[in-house]
Design a protein around this motif. Structure first.
Motif, short mmCIF file in Angstrom:
data_model
loop_
_atom_site.label_atom_id
_atom_site.label_comp_id
_atom_site.label_asym_id
_atom_site.label_seq_id
_atom_site.Cartn_x
_atom_site.Cartn_y
_atom_site.Cartn_z
N LEU A 164 -11.32 6.93 -4.02
CA LEU A 164 -11.38 7.62 -3.11
C LEU A 164 -9.96 7.74 -2.47
N ARG A 165 -9.67 6.62 -2.23
CA ARG A 165 -8.50 5.76 -1.34
C ARG A 165 -7.60 5.51 -2.13
N SER A 166 -7.38 5.43 -3.26
CA SER A 166 -7.01 5.56 -4.45
C SER A 166 -6.28 7.09 -4.53
N MET A 167 -7.12 7.80 -4.12
CA MET A 167 -7.13 9.35 -4.42
C MET A 167 -6.09 10.15 -2.87
N ASP A 168 -6.52 9.47 -1.76
CA ASP A 168 -5.98 10.57 -0.94
C ASP A 168 -4.20 9.89 -1.00
N CYS A 461 -12.27 1.75 -12.12
CA CYS A 461 -11.16 0.65 -12.26
C CYS A 461 -10.31 1.20 -12.74
N THR A 462 -9.53 1.34 -14.17
CA THR A 462 -8.42 2.38 -14.26
C THR A 462 -7.75 3.00 -13.32
N ASN A 463 -8.40 4.42 -12.71
CA ASN A 463 -8.01 5.17 -12.14
C ASN A 463 -7.77 4.66 -10.91
N ILE A 464 -8.27 3.91 -10.28
CA ILE A 464 -7.65 3.46 -8.95
C ILE A 464 -6.01 2.70 -9.05
N MET A 465 -6.25 2.01 -10.27
CA MET A 465 -4.66 1.33 -10.05
C MET A 465 -3.45 2.29 -10.81
N LEU A 466 -3.88 2.97 -11.60
CA LEU A 466 -3.11 4.17 -11.82
C LEU A 466 -2.70 5.45 -10.42
N ASN A 467 -3.36 5.50 -9.65
CA ASN A 467 -3.30 6.71 -8.97
C ASN A 467 -2.16 5.82 -8.03
N THR A 468 -2.87 4.45 -7.77
CA THR A 468 -1.94 3.59 -6.54
C THR A 468 -0.47 3.07 -6.58
N VAL A 470 1.39 5.25 -9.31
CA VAL A 470 1.96 6.10 -9.20
C VAL A 470 2.52 6.55 -7.81
N ALA A 471 1.81 6.81 -6.80
CA ALA A 471 1.68 6.70 -5.83
C ALA A 471 2.71 6.16 -4.93
N GLU A 472 2.62 4.55 -5.60
CA GLU A 472 4.30 4.13 -4.96
C GLU A 472 5.52 4.87 -5.23
N GLU A 473 5.08 4.55 -6.51
CA GLU A 473 6.71 5.43 -7.01
C GLU A 473 7.04 6.45 -6.09
N LEU A 474 6.10 7.31 -6.11
CA LEU A 474 6.42 8.76 -5.56
C LEU A 474 7.11 8.76 -4.42
N ARG A 475 6.58 7.19 -3.38
CA ARG A 475 6.72 7.26 -1.73
C ARG A 475 8.06 7.45 -1.88
N HIS A 550 -0.85 0.55 0.84
CA HIS A 550 -1.85 2.50 0.38
C HIS A 550 -2.75 1.94 0.78
N GLY A 551 -3.34 1.19 1.22
CA GLY A 551 -4.06 1.15 2.65
C GLY A 551 -5.80 0.87 0.91
#
Length: 694
Positions: A164-168, A461-468, A470-475, A550-551
């Motif tokens: 949920l954190r990675s989705m945020d 597990c996979t989606n936590i890694m992937l979401n976070t 991609v979030a970093e690159e978008l940031r 990203h918390g």
């Protein structure tokens, strides 16, 4: 009975979904709950009490007598503790009650779940917290409430919370990027459709195989005369027993709101696949856990056992779980939809560039997210992607990226029609890109298919890694572009620069080829062949900084998960080694000796009447030699297991380099003996019997 017309009525009938809430909740309560879900706000206790009462009444109408906070600890499988709704009256009768406090928070014992050193055994208190974004449901007379799980001091002990954190995190950064394109977006959600592969075998065979019961895979088994080389099982006609199982499975899943869509035979004998329609990632994760559990339960009703291990049978394909991942806005726009002219779709190209950069810079994390003892059997075995993380984008997208890098204008590929040469068949629109099943991370039109996850994996597990990642690159992209004087020029320069820097992660060729590992090494890509190879990368400063920024995880939470991964790997192999020893001592070696004795008795009888027995005598000698060699390997396994280090730093490498080879040596001899011993004497069902039941 034809149930086709009843599917809309059946679907979600055991789910406290939005339709039920709208019908049973007061309008102001429904609006408040919707706002909580939509904006991620804390739930007011007064609202919770009203929701709890309505949820309880609905659950009772569905036959529920208990409720449970359903959570996903770091074992990777769901956990549940059931409490009844009953509350005593003074007159000896009972009421059925359920409060907002009980809905929002539970207190399971946290001492016996993996924590990776976050909690001591005596520190037992843990909390579960309702996740209102994932609907409650009724199953087997109990109201299931999806929840997060944490310790008394707030350390996260589950897989849902960081998901949920990675989705945020990705939503926040994607919205920042979209704002630069003039779009007022409040929420971007990641969506997932996890395809699930599995095996079905007869329960009667399963019960005779200690290895299947204790480890989920066969530790012994010679290849049958026929494997999967005829390619006749893939998409073949589904056998009636299996079809009956699939039909009941669909109905069970539909009742629970799981969007089960596709079913078919897979490549290996007895192997099948189920694919759902896309859902929001945390709901898709919950639903995939429900799917695996339901598969096992329904299989037993049909005399089957459902095997979800990545490699239950040596010599035929193992099972994976393809994680189809995409991004959508709150208005329903798919951000990975290239449109009819992708070369001019700058928004699509920017998001694509962010994903390419993320996969390249965090390829170690993606590999770690699928690491397990079971999946190590599968990756790189010409049945699944190699352990090298790379991306497939197809010819058209690759051509666009090459044009961008060169500073040239790309001419969009015209849609063409394939004419098959049969007059009765209509022309078929030809896609501008092929599919590549050897690629770990493939673009398939408007989503990415991550093919590396194993069949037992919790996809959180996979989606936590992937979401976070991609979030970093978008940031980074949002920071750079928001400071630009000329947005269009800065955007073009950014895409060109990052495409050039990360193009080496793109590989549209054959991932199974012998040349690819050498080529990947030249490109600087990681080839983490096994879990022990991947583990050290988990807590690198680069990765810790990513999750802390990203918390999603703290350093200590990452260290705990790294510890758990190492422990799980070692424990899995330790159990397999002990199971192998048990089967050797109690079943296989005694069976070979008994068969040898029968042959020796035959030799003695024949000689007593003056008849030579050269065949039987040769067989006795060969069996005796092989048995002695197997006993020696048995002793070797005992020695190396006894000498295994206890610490999680060195134990994974030791088990990989020392215990696994010892087990493989013993299996080789045992499988050779299987081919020499008469069928009536062999103590366990063979592959021919298990894989080719009628």
């Amino acid at each position: 009975m034809n149930t086709t017309c009843k599917v809309p009525e059946l679907f979600g009938s055991m789910v406290f979904n939005e339709s039920v809430m709208k019908d049973r909740l007061p309008k102001d309560t429904f609006r408040a709950l919707k706002k909580t879900i939509r904006e991620g706000l804390p739930l007011d206790e007064a609202v919770a009490n009203v929701v709890a009462s309505a949820m309880k009444d609905w659950a009772l109408s569905k036959g529920a007598t208990h409720f449970t906070h359903w959570f996903q600890p770091m074992t990777g499988i769901p956990a549940e503790k059931h409490d009844s709704f009953i509350s005593p009256n003074d007159d000896g009768t009972v009421l059925m009650e359920f409060s907002g406090k009980e809905l929002i928070k539970g207190e399971p014992d946290a001492s016996s779940f993996p924590s990776g050193g976050l909690r001591a055994t005596f520190e037992a208190r843990g909390y579960t917290a309702w996740d209102p974004t994932s609907y409650a449901f009724v199953k087997d007379g109990t109201l299931y409430i999806p929840t997060a799980f944490c310790s008394y001091n707030g350390e996260i002990l589950d897989k849902k919370t960081p998901l949920l954190r990675s989705m945020d995190a990705i939503s926040k950064q994607a919205c920042r990027v979209l704002k630069l394109f003039g779009k007022d977006c409040k929420r971007v959600t990641t969506t997932v459709g996890p395809e699930q592969e599995y095996f079905l075998i007869n329960e009667s065979d399963y019960k005779q195989r200690e290895d299947l019961i204790l480890t989920g895979r066969t530790l012994f088994g010679a290849m049958p005369p026929k494997g999967q080389e005829m390619d006749d099982h893939y998409f073949g006609a589904i056998r009636p027993r299996v079809a009956a199982f699939m039909a009941e499975l669909d109905q069970e899943l539909w009742r629970l709101g799981v969007l089960s869509k596709t079913k078919h035979n897979e490549v290996a004998p007895c192997q099948h696949e189920l694919a759902p329609i896309f859902s929001t990632t945390n709901i898709a994760t919950d639903h995939n856990q429900l799917t695996m559990e339901t598969m096992k339960r329904v299989a037993k009703r049909h005399g089957f056992v459902c095997l979800l291990h990545e490699k239950p049978f040596d010599g035929v394909n193992g099972s994976g779980k393809h994680n189809n991942w995409s991004l959508s806005t709150d208005s329903g726009e798919n951000l990975l939809e290239p449109g009819s002219t992708p070369a001019s779709n700058k928004q699509f190209l920017l998001f694509l560039t962010a994903i390419i950069k993320a996969v390249d810079e965090y390829q170690d994390l993606l590999r770690i997210s699928v690491a397990s003892a079971g999946n190590d059997h599968r990756l790189g075995a010409n049945e699944a992607p190699p352990a090298i993380v790379s991306m497939f984008v197809g010819d058209e997208i690759e051509a666009i990226l090459e044009a961008i890098e060169a500073g040239q204008t790309h001419t969009d590929v015209d849609k063409t029609m394939m004419r098959i040469g049969v007059s009765v068949l209509p022309p078929i629109p030809k896609d501008t890109t092929d599919r590549n099943r050897t690629s770990p991370f493939a673009f398939t039109g408007n989503k990415f298919e991550f093919r590396m996850p194993g069949s037992t994996l919790n996809i959180a597990c996979t989606n936590i890694m992937l979401n976070t990642a991609v979030a970093e690159e978008l940031r980074q992209f949002a920071d750079e572009l928001s400071a630009a004087v000329d947005f269009d020029s800065a955007l073009a320069a950014l895409i060109q620069r990052e495409t050039k820097a990360h193009k080496h992660i793109i590989f549209n060729g054959n991932g199974y080829s012998e040349d690819w590992p050498a080529e990947a090494e030249k490109r600087g890509l990681l080839n983490l062949r096994s879990t022990p190879d991947a583990i050290p990368y988990y807590t690198s400063d680069k990765n810790v900084n990513l999750f802390q920024r990203h918390g999603v995880y703290t350093r200590i939470e990452m260290e705990s998960r790294c510890e758990i991964l190492a422990e799980e790997y070692v424990k899995t192999l330790h159990i397999e080694a002990l199971t192998m020893l048990d089967m050797l001592k109690k079943q296989i070696i005694p069976a070979v000796i008994a068969y040898s004795k029968d042959l020796a008795d035959t030799v003695a009888v024949k000689k007593s009447i003056g008849v030579d027995a050269p065949v039987e005598l040769a067989m006795v000698k060969a069996l005796t030699e092989k048995t002695a060699a197997l006993v020696e390997q048995q002793s070797n396994i005992e020695t190396v297991v006894l000498a295994a280090p206890a610490d999680s730093q060195t134990a994974p490498r030791y088990y990989h380099d020392t215990v696994i080879p010892a087990m493989e040596a013993a299996r080789k001899i045992a499988d050779e003996l299987e081919m020499m011993v008469g069928e009536a004497h062999w103590p366990i069902p063979t592959y021919s019997k298990i894989l080719y039941y009628v």
